[in-house]
Design a protein around this motif. Structure first.
Motif, PDB file in Angstrom:
ATOM      1  N   GLU A 188      11.947 -19.553  22.463  1.00  9.46           N
ATOM      2  CA  GLU A 188      13.052 -19.217  23.353  1.00  9.46           C
ATOM      3  C   GLU A 188      12.661 -19.539  24.778  1.00  9.46           C
ATOM      4  O   GLU A 188      11.500 -19.377  25.152  1.00  9.46           O
ATOM      5  CB  GLU A 188      13.380 -17.718  23.260  1.00  9.46           C
ATOM      6  N   ALA A 189      13.628 -19.966  25.572  1.00  7.99           N
ATOM      7  CA  ALA A 189      13.357 -20.282  26.971  1.00  7.99           C
ATOM      8  C   ALA A 189      13.341 -19.004  27.808  1.00  7.99           C
ATOM      9  O   ALA A 189      13.822 -17.964  27.378  1.00  7.99           O
ATOM     10  CB  ALA A 189      14.419 -21.242  27.488  1.00  7.99           C
ATOM     11  N   GLY A 190      12.761 -19.099  29.002  1.00  6.46           N
ATOM     12  CA  GLY A 190      12.794 -17.975  29.936  1.00  6.46           C
ATOM     13  C   GLY A 190      11.428 -17.487  30.376  1.00  6.46           C
ATOM     14  O   GLY A 190      11.312 -16.756  31.348  1.00  6.46           O
ATOM     15  N   GLY A 191      10.390 -17.868  29.652  1.00 15.74           N
ATOM     16  CA  GLY A 191       9.048 -17.430  30.040  1.00 15.74           C
ATOM     17  C   GLY A 191       8.988 -15.922  30.134  1.00 15.74           C
ATOM     18  O   GLY A 191       9.494 -15.216  29.254  1.00 15.74           O
ATOM     19  N   VAL A 192       8.416 -15.422  31.220  1.00 10.59           N
ATOM     20  CA  VAL A 192       8.202 -13.982  31.358  1.00 10.59           C
ATOM     21  C   VAL A 192       9.528 -13.213  31.371  1.00 10.59           C
ATOM     22  O   VAL A 192       9.571 -12.041  31.009  1.00 10.59           O
ATOM     23  CB  VAL A 192       7.376 -13.695  32.645  1.00 10.59           C
ATOM     24  N   LEU A 193      10.616 -13.881  31.736  1.00 13.16           N
ATOM     25  CA  LEU A 193      11.923 -13.218  31.745  1.00 13.16           C
ATOM     26  C   LEU A 193      12.323 -12.839  30.322  1.00 13.16           C
ATOM     27  O   LEU A 193      13.071 -11.890  30.105  1.00 13.16           O
ATOM     28  CB  LEU A 193      13.000 -14.153  32.324  1.00 13.16           C
ATOM     29  N   THR A 194      11.807 -13.602  29.362  1.00 16.53           N
ATOM     30  CA  THR A 194      12.154 -13.395  27.958  1.00 16.53           C
ATOM     31  C   THR A 194      11.096 -12.582  27.213  1.00 16.53           C
ATOM     32  O   THR A 194      11.413 -11.623  26.526  1.00 16.53           O
ATOM     33  CB  THR A 194      12.355 -14.760  27.260  1.00 16.53           C
ATOM     34  N   TYR A 195       9.817 -12.971  27.367  1.00 13.95           N
ATOM     35  CA  TYR A 195       8.799 -12.274  26.578  1.00 13.95           C
ATOM     36  C   TYR A 195       8.235 -11.062  27.300  1.00 13.95           C
ATOM     37  O   TYR A 195       7.670 -10.169  26.674  1.00 13.95           O
ATOM     38  CB  TYR A 195       7.669 -13.226  26.145  1.00 13.95           C
ATOM     39  N   GLY A 196       8.363 -11.038  28.643  1.00 15.20           N
ATOM     40  CA  GLY A 196       7.653 -10.020  29.406  1.00 15.20           C
ATOM     41  C   GLY A 196       8.499  -8.851  29.868  1.00 15.20           C
ATOM     42  O   GLY A 196       8.155  -7.701  29.629  1.00 15.20           O
ATOM     43  N   ILE A 197       9.588  -9.135  30.566  1.00 14.05           N
ATOM     44  CA  ILE A 197      10.385  -8.059  31.165  1.00 14.05           C
ATOM     45  C   ILE A 197      11.320  -7.483  30.101  1.00 14.05           C
ATOM     46  O   ILE A 197      12.073  -8.211  29.488  1.00 14.05           O
ATOM     47  CB  ILE A 197      11.186  -8.583  32.382  1.00 14.05           C
ATOM     48  N   PRO A 198      11.242  -6.162  29.879  1.00 18.17           N
ATOM     49  CA  PRO A 198      12.029  -5.569  28.788  1.00 18.17           C
ATOM     50  C   PRO A 198      13.533  -5.575  29.061  1.00 18.17           C
ATOM     51  O   PRO A 198      13.973  -5.648  30.207  1.00 18.17           O
ATOM     52  CB  PRO A 198      11.512  -4.128  28.714  1.00 18.17           C
ATOM     53  N   ASN A 199      14.259  -5.454  27.979  1.00 15.34           N
ATOM     54  CA  ASN A 199      15.713  -5.463  28.022  1.00 15.34           C
ATOM     55  C   ASN A 199      16.298  -4.389  28.944  1.00 15.34           C
ATOM     56  O   ASN A 199      17.292  -4.622  29.613  1.00 15.34           O
ATOM     57  CB  ASN A 199      16.217  -5.230  26.602  1.00 15.34           C
ATOM     58  N   PHE A 200      15.675  -3.219  28.997  1.00 13.43           N
ATOM     59  CA  PHE A 200      16.268  -2.138  29.788  1.00 13.43           C
ATOM     60  C   PHE A 200      16.192  -2.407  31.288  1.00 13.43           C
ATOM     61  O   PHE A 200      16.825  -1.737  32.084  1.00 13.43           O
ATOM     62  CB  PHE A 200      15.643  -0.775  29.438  1.00 13.43           C
ATOM     63  N   ARG A 201      15.393  -3.414  31.658  1.00 11.73           N
ATOM     64  CA  ARG A 201      15.306  -3.796  33.066  1.00 11.73           C
ATOM     65  C   ARG A 201      16.047  -5.109  33.295  1.00 11.73           C
ATOM     66  O   ARG A 201      16.585  -5.354  34.367  1.00 11.73           O
ATOM     67  CB  ARG A 201      13.825  -3.973  33.426  1.00 11.73           C
ATOM     68  N   LEU A 202      16.048  -5.953  32.281  1.00 14.46           N
ATOM     69  CA  LEU A 202      16.679  -7.271  32.389  1.00 14.46           C
ATOM     70  C   LEU A 202      17.232  -7.644  31.012  1.00 14.46           C
ATOM     71  O   LEU A 202      16.504  -8.186  30.182  1.00 14.46           O
ATOM     72  CB  LEU A 202      15.635  -8.299  32.855  1.00 14.46           C
ATOM     73  N   PRO A 203      18.506  -7.357  30.767  1.00 17.93           N
ATOM     74  CA  PRO A 203      19.070  -7.646  29.439  1.00 17.93           C
ATOM     75  C   PRO A 203      18.968  -9.131  29.101  1.00 17.93           C
ATOM     76  O   PRO A 203      19.197  -9.982  29.955  1.00 17.93           O
ATOM     77  CB  PRO A 203      20.539  -7.219  29.578  1.00 17.93           C
ATOM     78  N   LYS A 204      18.605  -9.401  27.853  1.00 14.16           N
ATOM     79  CA  LYS A 204      18.338 -10.795  27.475  1.00 14.16           C
ATOM     80  C   LYS A 204      19.589 -11.649  27.465  1.00 14.16           C
ATOM     81  O   LYS A 204      19.511 -12.860  27.650  1.00 14.16           O
ATOM     82  CB  LYS A 204      17.634 -10.858  26.112  1.00 14.16           C
ATOM     83  N   GLU A 205      20.772 -11.029  27.271  1.00 13.07           N
ATOM     84  CA  GLU A 205      21.983 -11.873  27.286  1.00 13.07           C
ATOM     85  C   GLU A 205      22.216 -12.416  28.698  1.00 13.07           C
ATOM     86  O   GLU A 205      22.801 -13.480  28.875  1.00 13.07           O
ATOM     87  CB  GLU A 205      23.216 -11.130  26.741  1.00 13.07           C
ATOM     88  N   ILE A 206      21.730 -11.699  29.700  1.00 12.35           N
ATOM     89  CA  ILE A 206      21.869 -12.186  31.071  1.00 12.35           C
ATOM     90  C   ILE A 206      20.911 -13.350  31.314  1.00 12.35           C
ATOM     91  O   ILE A 206      21.275 -14.356  31.927  1.00 12.35           O
ATOM     92  CB  ILE A 206      21.634 -11.024  32.051  1.00 12.35           C
TER      93      ILE A 206
END
Lengths: 447, 266
Positions: A164-182
């Protein structure tokens, strides 16, 4: 802005901060003093025209505000959520000294969310330049460089090693801080600019360095994904994780929904996290949601915690217990973790970072019961690719040597984000990538 | 199983692996590259867990969600002289490609392949074709020499000069077999198979202790000097999710196997 009520047992991964309503956004925008020389813009690493977009919000021109932001930042819904605004735009706001600053971050987020819900518009794309650019890594730096270069008319291919694309935005920062659909929606926008993202491609392995260097220019945004370990006894016991592994299992692989998803994670009844940065807070808050009693151990004082204040507050509100001025020295257990032995730390003279240097208090050892131990003590640059390009000069800690434009010591190869700056924030990665993209464009046009 | 993955096949070398994700809810599992043909690579696996069981139900033409690779460092193949390439059980999968590269580098190549019984013995023909000499062992004596690869290796070491050894198999077999070469001081490589997540050096799940240092099998390996590897720690870490693996298979049999609920997680 609203958060979950303090002390509430949090079990879901829904976003904690619910954002502003349209009415509140307009009211907040009206607080802007419209300074003649706006200081907020100087505080923004990507130089968003903040007064202009706030003015548009005040006039209820939300789509116009979105267009203004996207001139300088293609990932506003992400930045509105994870930027440390308090030390950047909001910290530089003239109102910060008097009452409280304009909530620029919340306004940016509101605009981006509004646009996503009401239909996104793309910025203009220049006619094709005929030049090919390879971008390595699809984290904040890679996505920013790719978007900028695509807008300038270059053919951009992004190589991402994960699925999946996104790097740390995807694997690192949890959904409750940064929802993955965003994250996915903003990546989709970058793709609509004409950027091709090739997943499952580890450059240096799936693509040789010769193939990489055959592009007209290369941007390296490989990040800081190499987890550091403390090197203490018992570190290889079952139940010991790097924060990267723990977060990747949950955020990328959805181990919180095991066995519906195949990847497991040790949930832990008693979880100890070591570290004081945003990654440590993320790991602690994820562990709380998995149902554990969570203790966060940090070697300096509470006021020295490098994490954003709001993240510390959230962690406390969710029941994470903080043990400051302490450091793990040993993990105890047979095959699995049973306890973490810590030692108290006393604060000595200030070190070069201006913080007190912690040192062990002899004989002060104490045990914390634990079945999961997570180390969040920092990450270094991914060494794989850069070590395969021997002409790339590196600093002692492994970061690439770059000039002010992000140019590395290897011709046509630029770098930005954590691989160049050392572990920093999403927005600093984007700022350095934007500069590098502009320099790459200049280089390609001069030919 | 042959997987069409041009970016993997184009660069694949002996000793490397790939990571696959079988379906949208799948885990990432590493599998050693066993052979390369055109745009395709071969992997061989034993159906022992949820993912491998799922893989074994796949038919020609089905698609995996994701394939990433080749990952890890290639085997350190050079002209050593006489080399022995040993495969145990499903570990035999990796041996023909190593044997072939070793042969091409000008070595005299001796193969030893061993399994519990003759039904579990694989790639005998391929190994016979590429090796100068091939020994076969089974634990139950149903084929070849009755016994372990370690005994054959010991005999070889006594009889002649061996310059380098590769051992690929279960951790315990690699531990026992590499102990045989230790007193002779023969360079011995083992291919480690710890639990991995990303397989690209980002998580540290696959960390192993080699020569007292922490190494990541996915990027520093998977092959290491056998005499420096802490096998006990490797085996302990391999068992970290035994309970979860059992739960996953049970869940799969219920939801994926019986068909009564549509196997929605597939």
């Amino acid at each position: 802005m609203t958060g979950s009520p303090a002390g509430k047992e949090v079990r879901d991964f829904n976003e904690v901060n619910k954002g502003l309503s349209a009415d509140n956004a307009v009211l907040e925008a009206l607080r802007c003093m419209e300074c003649v020389r706006p200081t907020c813009v100087k505080g923004c690493p990507v130089g968003i025209d903040i007064p202009a977009f706030i003015q548009q919000i005040a006039n209820q021109d939300f789509a116009g505000a979105a267009a203004t932001i996207k001139r300088d930042n293609m990932l506003p819904a992400i930045c509105g959520r994870v930027c440390p605004q308090e030390s950047q735009c909001e910290g530089s706001c003239v109102l910060a000294k008097k009452e409280k600053p304009v909530a620029i971050g919340a306004l940016e987020r509101f605009v981006a969310d509004y646009e996503r819900e009401h239909g996104m518009t793309l910025p203009e794309v220049a006619p094709p330049s005929g030049k090919r650019v390879a971008v390595v890594g699809s984290g904040p730096a890679g996505l920013t460089a790719a978007a900028e270069l695509a807008r300038l008319g270059h053919a951009v291919t992004v190589f991402e090693s994960l699925h999946e694309a996104g790097g740390v935005l995807t694997y690192g920062i949890p959904n409750f801080r940064l929802p993955k659909e965003i994250v996915r929606a903003e990546i989709e926008q970058v793709k609509r600019l004409g950027v091709e993202i090739r997943l499952n491609h580890l450059v240096g392995r799936s693509l040789s360095t010769d193939e990489l260097l055959s592009y007209d220019a290369v941007f390296l945004g490989t990040g800081a994904g190499l987890p550091y370990f403390m090197g203490i006894e018992g570190e290889n016991l079952n139940g010991v994780y790097s924060a990267n592994e723990f977060l990747t299992r949950v955020n990328l692989m959805h181990a919180d929904r095991f066995p519906e998803f195949d990847t497991p994670v040790k949930r832990g009844c008693n979880v100890v996290v070591v570290g004081g940065g945003n990654v440590a807070m993320d790991a602690a808050r994820v562990a709380r949601r998995l149902g554990g009693k969570v203790t966060l151990v940090y070697r300096r004082r509470e006021e020295d915690l490098p994490a954003r204040a709001v993240e510390v507050e959230n962690a406390l509100a969710e029941g994470v217990q903080f043990v400051c001025c302490a450091n793990p020295v040993r993990v105890i257990g047979e095959k699995t973790v049973q306890a973490v032995e810590c030692v108290q730390m006393s604060m000595c003279d200030l070190d070069e970072s201006g913080r007190p240097k912690p040192s062990c208090v002899e004989g002060s050892n104490f045990l914390i019961e634990a079945d999961v131990f997570i180390e969040a003590i920092g990450q270094g640059p991914n060494p794989l690719l850069v070590s395969m390009l021997p002409d790339l000069k590196r600093e002692r800690r492994g970061n690439l040597v770059v000039d002010a434009d992000g140019q590395t010591t290897l011709g046509r190869v630029y770098a930005g984000g954590d691989v160049a700056t050392g572990a920093a924030t999403v927005i600093w990665a984007m700022g350095s990538a934007k500069k590098a993209a502009a320099a790459i464009d200049r280089m390609l046009r001069e030919e | 199983m042959w997987i069409t993955a041009p970016q993997v096949a184009r660069h694949a070398r002996a000793g490397q692996f790939l990571v696959i994700r079988a379906h949208e809810n799948g885990e990432r599992i590493p599998l050693t590259i066993s052979a390369v043909r055109g745009d395709a690579v071969r992997v061989i696996f034993m159906s022992v867990g949820k993912t491998t069981e799922f893989l074994s139900t796949m038919k020609k033409g089905d698609a995996l969600s994701d394939v990433a690779g080749p990952l890890g460092k290639p085997s350190e193949i050079e002209k050593y002289g006489t080399v022995v390439v040993i495969g145990g059980g499903v570990g035999i999968a990796s041996t023909p490609i190593i044997a072939r590269e070793a042969k091409e580098a000008g070595n005299h190549v001796i193969g030893i392949i061993g399994a519990r019984s003759k039904d579990l013995l694989i790639l005998e023909d391929e190994m016979a074709a590429v090796c100068d000499e091939l020994f076969i062992t089974t634990d139950d004596g149903s084929k070849g020499i009755h016994g372990f690869a370690a005994s054959v290796l010991e005999q070889l070491l006594k009889e002649r000069k061996i310059d380098c050894v590769w051992i690929v198999g279960p951790a315990i077999m690699m531990k026992v077999t590499s102990n045989v070469t230790r007193p002779y001081g023969v360079l011995t490589f083992v291919s480690l198979n710890p639990i991995m997540v990303d397989g690209t050096g980002m998580c540290g799940s696959c960390r192993v202790t080699v020569g007292g240092e922490t190494k990541f099998a996915c990027v520093d390996g998977p092959e290491f000097d056998a005499h420096k590897v802490d096998f006990d720690s490797l085996m302990q870490r391999q068992r970290m999710y035994v309970d979860e693996e059992k739960a996953s298979v049970e869940h799969y049999h219920h939801h994926g196997g019986c068909g009564c609920c549509g196997g929605e997680h597939r």
